[in-house]
Design an enzyme around this catalytic site. Structure first.
Site, PDB file in Angstrom:
ATOM      1  N   CYS A  22      42.245  34.537  39.163  1.00  0.00           N
ATOM      2  CA  CYS A  22      41.672  33.221  39.118  1.00  0.00           C
ATOM      3  C   CYS A  22      41.460  32.694  40.561  1.00  0.00           C
ATOM      4  O   CYS A  22      40.632  31.950  40.871  1.00  0.00           O
ATOM      5  CB  CYS A  22      42.324  32.295  38.031  1.00  0.00           C
ATOM      6  N   CYS A  61      45.985  36.361  42.720  1.00  0.00           N
ATOM      7  CA  CYS A  61      45.563  36.703  41.180  1.00  0.00           C
ATOM      8  C   CYS A  61      44.106  36.623  40.849  1.00  0.00           C
ATOM      9  O   CYS A  61      43.203  36.383  41.768  1.00  0.00           O
ATOM     10  CB  CYS A  61      46.090  35.341  40.543  1.00  0.00           C
TER      11      CYS A  61
END
Length: 146
Positions: free
Chosen positions: A54, A52
């Site tokens: 993040c 992802c």
């Protein structure tokens, strides 16, 4: 134009793995490797990696920079959620019944026992330096100066 999703994911995971290895983290890809690493004495920082945004923009940079501190874990390891599923599940078993699986995340072990965690909710939406400060505060409390 046709895009092969597997090729795309392989590129992303290869890059994510190499970032962690370049930062000094050992890849744990099997349950046996997890058990061996978690049975080491001392402190172990576990980074649960992910594909992802993040993870790439916050967690992996924080993992790389947090270890540049006087007190730091004896061992640095990483499992890759969604990629090395069995290894990740084995690692999470050690985090206890109250552990809420999330990725990316960090777990700090001392002699194989969980002493602190930094969950996705403390990573996503935060800047890398706040995650570094969070990790280093855990190092200050639980790790020895190397």
């Amino acid at each position: 134009m046709t895009m092969n999703f597997d090729f795309y994911m392989n590129d992303i995971t290869t890059q994510a793995r190499s970032e962690m290895e370049a930062s000094g983290y050992e890849q744990l890809q099997t349950p046996e490797q997890v058990e061996e690493a978690f049975n080491r004495s001392g402190t172990t920082l576990v980074m649960v990696n992910s594909v992802c945004g993040c993870a790439g923009g916050i967690a992996r940079p924080a993992a790389a920079h947090a270890v540049h501190y006087d007190k730091r874990p004896d061992h640095l390891v990483t499992v890759f959620a969604g990629q090395d599923k069995e290894a990740t599940a084995q690692a999470r078993m050690h985090f206890g019944e109250d552990h809420i699986p999330s990725s990316p995340s960090f777990a700090l072990l001392k002699d194989g026992k969980l002493v602190s965690e930094v969950g996705r909710f403390e990573i996503e939406g935060h800047d890398p330096m706040s995650v570094v400060v969070n990790l280093q505060s855990q190092f200050e409390e639980h790790c020895e100066e190397l």
